[in-house]
Design a protein around this motif. Sequence first.
Motif, PDB file in Angstrom:
ATOM      1  N   LEU A  81       0.787  -1.176  -0.099  1.00  0.00           N
ATOM      2  CA  LEU A  81       0.052   0.120   0.079  1.00  0.00           C
ATOM      3  C   LEU A  81       0.769   1.151  -0.005  1.00  0.00           C
ATOM      4  CD1 LEU A  81      -2.891   1.244   0.509  1.00  0.00           C
ATOM      5  CD2 LEU A  81      -2.103   1.215   2.972  1.00  0.00           C
ATOM      6  N   GLY A  82       0.375   2.367  -0.903  1.00  0.00           N
ATOM      7  CA  GLY A  82       1.136   3.476  -0.634  1.00  0.00           C
ATOM      8  C   GLY A  82       2.153   3.543  -1.552  1.00  0.00           C
ATOM      9  N   THR A 237       4.211   9.087   7.799  1.00  0.00           N
ATOM     10  CA  THR A 237       3.275  10.225   7.959  1.00  0.00           C
ATOM     11  C   THR A 237       2.039   9.962   7.109  1.00  0.00           C
ATOM     12  OG1 THR A 237       5.126  11.838   8.798  1.00  0.00           O
ATOM     13  CG2 THR A 237       3.166  12.770   7.913  1.00  0.00           C
ATOM     14  N   ALA A 238       2.694   9.731   5.889  1.00  0.00           N
ATOM     15  CA  ALA A 238       1.630   9.477   4.856  1.00  0.00           C
ATOM     16  C   ALA A 238       0.623   8.157   5.058  1.00  0.00           C
ATOM     17  CB  ALA A 238       2.237   9.247   3.438  1.00  0.00           C
ATOM     18  N   MET A 239       1.252   7.249   5.821  1.00  0.00           N
ATOM     19  CA  MET A 239       0.582   5.950   6.136  1.00  0.00           C
ATOM     20  C   MET A 239      -0.443   6.357   7.431  1.00  0.00           C
ATOM     21  SD  MET A 239       1.086   3.329   4.510  1.00  0.00           S
ATOM     22  CE  MET A 239       0.874   4.993   2.977  1.00  0.00           C
ATOM     23  N   TYR A 240      -0.035   7.221   8.206  1.00  0.00           N
ATOM     24  CA  TYR A 240      -0.811   7.614   9.436  1.00  0.00           C
ATOM     25  C   TYR A 240      -2.102   8.468   8.748  1.00  0.00           C
ATOM     26  CZ  TYR A 240       2.352   6.294  12.841  1.00  0.00           C
ATOM     27  OH  TYR A 240       3.325   5.484  13.363  1.00  0.00           O
ATOM     28  N   MET A 241      -2.019   9.218   7.782  1.00  0.00           N
ATOM     29  CA  MET A 241      -2.918   9.964   7.194  1.00  0.00           C
ATOM     30  C   MET A 241      -3.819   9.265   6.635  1.00  0.00           C
ATOM     31  SD  MET A 241      -1.030  13.394   5.558  1.00  0.00           S
ATOM     32  CE  MET A 241      -2.332  14.247   4.699  1.00  0.00           C
ATOM     33  N   LYS A 255       1.550  -0.079   8.548  1.00  0.00           N
ATOM     34  CA  LYS A 255       2.125   0.796   7.522  1.00  0.00           C
ATOM     35  C   LYS A 255       1.867   0.267   6.051  1.00  0.00           C
ATOM     36  CE  LYS A 255       4.493   3.304  11.027  1.00  0.00           C
ATOM     37  NZ  LYS A 255       3.978   2.605  12.206  1.00  0.00           N
ATOM     38  N   GLY A 256       1.018  -0.563   5.799  1.00  0.00           N
ATOM     39  CA  GLY A 256       0.774  -1.163   4.293  1.00  0.00           C
ATOM     40  C   GLY A 256       1.785  -2.288   4.179  1.00  0.00           C
ATOM     41  N   ALA A 274      -5.098   3.418  -3.014  1.00  0.00           N
ATOM     42  CA  ALA A 274      -3.652   3.287  -2.716  1.00  0.00           C
ATOM     43  C   ALA A 274      -2.939   2.024  -2.909  1.00  0.00           C
ATOM     44  CB  ALA A 274      -3.392   4.262  -1.515  1.00  0.00           C
ATOM     45  N   HIS A 275      -3.638   1.018  -2.859  1.00  0.00           N
ATOM     46  CA  HIS A 275      -3.066  -0.393  -2.987  1.00  0.00           C
ATOM     47  C   HIS A 275      -2.006  -0.619  -4.193  1.00  0.00           C
ATOM     48  CE1 HIS A 275      -5.495  -1.723   0.335  1.00  0.00           C
ATOM     49  NE2 HIS A 275      -4.161  -2.547   0.754  1.00  0.00           N
ATOM     50  N   ARG A 276      -1.260  -1.169  -4.226  1.00  0.00           N
ATOM     51  CA  ARG A 276      -0.634  -1.515  -5.293  1.00  0.00           C
ATOM     52  C   ARG A 276      -0.955  -2.831  -5.954  1.00  0.00           C
ATOM     53  NH1 ARG A 276       5.598  -0.880  -2.242  1.00  0.00           N
ATOM     54  NH2 ARG A 276       5.395   1.324  -1.432  1.00  0.00           N
TER      55      ARG A 276
END
Length: 288
Positions: A81-82, A237-241, A255-256, A274-276
């Motif tokens: 993810l992300g 930080t992006a994962m927390y958002m 965290k993905g 946002a998943h790969r």
Amino acid sequence: MSIQNEVKDLIIPIDRKIQQIDIKSQYIDLAEPIHLYGQVNVTKLLAEYGINKEPHLNTQQHVERSTLQIGVDEAGRGPLLGSVNVAAAILPMTWAGLIEAQPLKDTPLSILTDSKQLSEKKRDILYPLVQQHAIGFVIAEIPAAVIDQVNILQATMLGMRLCTEVLLEIIAKHIATSMMQFEVLFDGNRCPNIDYVMLAKLGIETSKIDCQAWVKGDARHTSIAAASILAKVSRDTAMYMLDTEHPEYGIAKHKGYPTKAHIEAIEKYGVLPAHRRSFAPVRKAIES
């Protein structure tokens, strides 16, 4: 304009979105833009690397004083993810070196080492300190759609390349580079394909750039360790958002990464934008 008369440091902000890029001699439109952000402190850059400041230096001393080191690292190659985040950092000259030699002793970054060896609390403390004290830094966020488009290795190499080129481009615009050497240290076992033609047009010849790949380099070199902090914390930080938007996936905990809880959440709630999608567990969930 005289820099010496300025009360504050001259900071060049970096905020770019890359939509088109050449990869392996093919010019492509990216599925989503790559975002790069950071800054270069031109005042510090000139103070440390201004040419002919000390003409009495002998040749060896001049080479040592005119070699600028950039450390580059990534975070997030394994998650489902992300984005994968890449960062590059230029530390003050006397702070750049082997961690074991303790060049950071008695500096604000004295606890800096490989981000994976530090607690999250210490990483969070170091993140603003690295940005504050670095001569320059840049962070690149390569989104999942681009990872799916070019694969995770190429996405990571692309981020490393762009971070390096952006910093070198800004440096070339503000100081004389004809007598400088550039040492670019990449964490890992390979270096990206730098656009040497573009850099030569800016006055940085290929022979002036020494790219080195260091396996576990973030535990060896202070500049790579600094980049690892920027990459890791920016991604977290992006994962927390994202977790606040989709709390049912438990992103703040994994965290993905492909934990059991994450796989079960995908099976239960479906695949997020946002998943790969090219990664096997996500692809399997889509196909089932």
